[in-house]
Enzyme design. Sequence first.
Site, PDB file in Angstrom:
ATOM      1  N   ARG A  10      10.785  -3.078   3.386  1.00  0.00           N
ATOM      2  CA  ARG A  10       9.584  -2.311   3.053  1.00  0.00           C
ATOM      3  C   ARG A  10       9.806  -0.998   2.377  1.00  0.00           C
ATOM      4  O   ARG A  10      10.726  -0.308   2.815  1.00  0.00           O
ATOM      5  CB  ARG A  10       8.747  -2.202   4.290  1.00  0.00           C
ATOM      6  CG  ARG A  10       8.142  -3.631   4.552  1.00  0.00           C
ATOM      7  CD  ARG A  10       7.107  -3.678   5.786  1.00  0.00           C
ATOM      8  NE  ARG A  10       5.991  -3.104   4.986  1.00  0.00           N
ATOM      9  CZ  ARG A  10       4.912  -3.066   6.000  1.00  0.00           C
ATOM     10  NH1 ARG A  10       4.803  -3.298   7.076  1.00  0.00           N
ATOM     11  NH2 ARG A  10       3.632  -2.653   5.339  1.00  0.00           N
TER      12      ARG A  10
ATOM     13  N   ASP B 197      -5.920  -4.871   4.494  1.00  0.00           N
ATOM     14  CA  ASP B 197      -5.540  -5.902   5.558  1.00  0.00           C
ATOM     15  C   ASP B 197      -6.240  -7.007   5.690  1.00  0.00           C
ATOM     16  O   ASP B 197      -6.044  -8.096   6.209  1.00  0.00           O
ATOM     17  CB  ASP B 197      -5.175  -5.200   6.791  1.00  0.00           C
ATOM     18  CG  ASP B 197      -4.206  -4.083   6.979  1.00  0.00           C
ATOM     19  OD1 ASP B 197      -3.384  -4.112   5.786  1.00  0.00           O
ATOM     20  OD2 ASP B 197      -4.201  -3.271   7.645  1.00  0.00           O
TER      21      ASP B 197
ATOM     22  N   LYS C 123       3.544  -5.665   1.955  1.00  0.00           N
ATOM     23  CA  LYS C 123       2.975  -5.794   3.409  1.00  0.00           C
ATOM     24  C   LYS C 123       4.219  -6.501   4.016  1.00  0.00           C
ATOM     25  O   LYS C 123       5.308  -6.533   3.545  1.00  0.00           O
ATOM     26  CB  LYS C 123       1.764  -6.242   3.349  1.00  0.00           C
ATOM     27  CG  LYS C 123       0.555  -5.451   2.651  1.00  0.00           C
ATOM     28  CD  LYS C 123       0.695  -4.223   3.374  1.00  0.00           C
ATOM     29  CE  LYS C 123      -0.668  -2.992   2.833  1.00  0.00           C
ATOM     30  NZ  LYS C 123      -0.515  -1.867   3.332  1.00  0.00           N
TER      31      LYS C 123
HETATM   32  C1  S3P Z   1      -2.138   1.463   7.993  1.00  0.00           C
HETATM   33  C2  S3P Z   1      -2.337   1.610   6.723  1.00  0.00           C
HETATM   34  C3  S3P Z   1      -2.058   0.540   5.689  1.00  0.00           C
HETATM   35  C4  S3P Z   1      -2.456  -0.515   6.407  1.00  0.00           C
HETATM   36  C5  S3P Z   1      -1.531  -1.008   7.665  1.00  0.00           C
HETATM   37  C6  S3P Z   1      -1.910   0.257   8.811  1.00  0.00           C
HETATM   38  C7  S3P Z   1      -2.343   2.749   8.983  1.00  0.00           C
HETATM   39  O1  S3P Z   1      -1.147   0.574   5.106  1.00  0.00           O
HETATM   40  O2  S3P Z   1      -2.010  -1.918   5.618  1.00  0.00           O
HETATM   41  O3  S3P Z   1      -1.824  -2.158   8.296  1.00  0.00           O
HETATM   42  O4  S3P Z   1      -2.186   2.398  10.042  1.00  0.00           O
HETATM   43  O5  S3P Z   1      -2.131   3.771   8.422  1.00  0.00           O
HETATM   44  P1  S3P Z   1      -0.911   1.362   3.569  1.00  0.00           P
HETATM   45  O6  S3P Z   1      -1.303   2.788   4.232  1.00  0.00           O
HETATM   46  O7  S3P Z   1       0.477   1.624   3.478  1.00  0.00           O
HETATM   47  O8  S3P Z   1      -1.481   0.872   2.749  1.00  0.00           O
END
Ligand code: S3P
Length: 425
Positions: free
Chosen positions: A119, A312, A339
Site C-alpha cells: 500500500r 469503504d 485499499k
Molecule cells: C480510515 C480512512 C480511510 C478508510 C480506512 C480508514 C481512517 O482511508 O478507507 O478504512 O481510519 O482514517 P483513507 O483515508 O486512506 O482514504
Amino acid sequence: MEIKKNTGLKGEMTVPGDKSISHRAVMLGSIAKGDTEIHNFLQGADCLSTISCFQQMGVSIENKGEVVVVHGNGLHGLKKPGAVLNCGNSGTTARLISGILCAQNFDAALTGDESIQKRPMKRIIEPLSMMGASLISERDNGCAPLLIEGRPLHGIDYKSQVASAQVKSAILLAGLYAEGTTRVAEPYVSRNHTERMLKLFGAEVSLGENSAAIKPTPELYGRQLTVPGDISSAAYFICAGLMAPGSEILIKNVGVNPTRDGLIRVCREMGADIQFLNLKGQEEEPTADILVRHGSLHGTRIGGAIIPTLIDELPVIAAMACFAQGETIIQDAAELKVKESNRISVMTKNLQAMGADVTETEDGMIIRGGRPLKGTVIHSHKDHRIAMTFAIAGLCAEGTTKIIDSDCVNISYPGFYRDLAKLAQ
Ligand code: S3P
C-alpha cells in the site's frame, strides 16, 4: 463460508464499535497524560494491531473486552520499541503511527502483512519529510517496511492531492510535536475523527472548509470515551435490508458523523426508506438508531465530494446497485485501487461471476441493475469488505455463494456471520 438465498432480514441489532475511532482512541490515549477509558472498543484485528504497537512502546494498555483502559505515557513518554512494529493488515495503524513516530527521540521500524507492504506510503512520507522527518522505505518502493528516525519537526501548510483521513491524520499528529502551526488542506473533506478527538484531548485544532490546522501542544489529557457503532459495518445490514424483499431492520447506536454518512445519502437518492431515530448530537460523535425497510431502488451517479464519506462502503453499494433498476455510475473513486485489495477490479470480477452487468472504469464502475444474481465461488482476496459484501450479495442470489478466505472479516467485524445469521432466521 456458504451463504444461501434468504427471504428477508428482520430484527434489531447493534454493530461493533467504529474502527477509525477505536484506533484513534488508543493512539491519543497512549500519548496523553493520565488514563483513557474506551468503551465499546472494536476488538477487530486492525485495532488490536494498534494496541500491540503502543504496548511495544512502553504504554500499559488493559484490554478487558468491552472496555480498554490506556494508561497514557504523556506526549513525550513513548519508549523505543524492542522490535519492528507490526501493523498487520491495518493501513490506519501504519500511516497514523508514522506521524507520531517521526517526532520521537528514538528510531523505529514498522511493517505489516503482504497487503500492507503493497500500500502506498509515499503519500505520508512526502508531507512528513517536508516537516523535517526522516522516513525511509526499506525497499525503496514507497511502501512498508519503513524506517523512521525521530527528529525535531516544523509546521507546514500542505495541500494534499488525495482526500485521505489517514494522510491528514498523520500530518496533524506530527503537528502536535512540530514548531509552529501545521495545516492540511484536501480536495474534499475526509472523515474528521482525528480533529474531533484531538480537541477533546485538549489540542488546539482549528477547522476550515476543506482543511484542518493544529498548534503544538504541551500535553494531551486522557478521558473517558464511548465508541459509536461503526457505520461501515452497519452498511452491510443497511444494504441487505434494502436488497432483500420483506426486510425490516433496526440498527441501534450507529455513528452518523456527516463525514461518514454518504451511504445514507446515496441510498435515499436511490429511493430507499431509511429513518434516523433517537438522534443524539453527542459532544464527541453523533449517533442514531437506523431503521431500514425494503423497497424498490433505482440507479444513481456517485462521484465528487461524497466519495470520501462512503469510500469503504462502495463495494457493498456496487452490489446493491445490481438490485436497482437502471444504471449506477461510480466515478472519482480511484482510491479504491489502493485499499486492502484493488476493490474496483475485485468487485467487477466477482459481480460478473455472479451474472451482474458491470463494467470496470479507470476510477470506478458502471453497474446496470436488474439482472438476477446467481451464487458462485467468490474470492475475497483476504479483503474483509469484499467478504462481507458477497455474504450480502449471496443472501439475495439464487443458489449458494461460497466465500473463500471468509475469516478476513475479523479485521473489522469479528461476529459478522453470527449477526447475519440471527437476522436471516
Ligand atoms: C480510515 C480512512 C480511510 C478508510 C480506512 C480508514 C481512517 O482511508 O478507507 O478504512 O481510519 O482514517 P483513507 O483515508 O486512506 O482514504
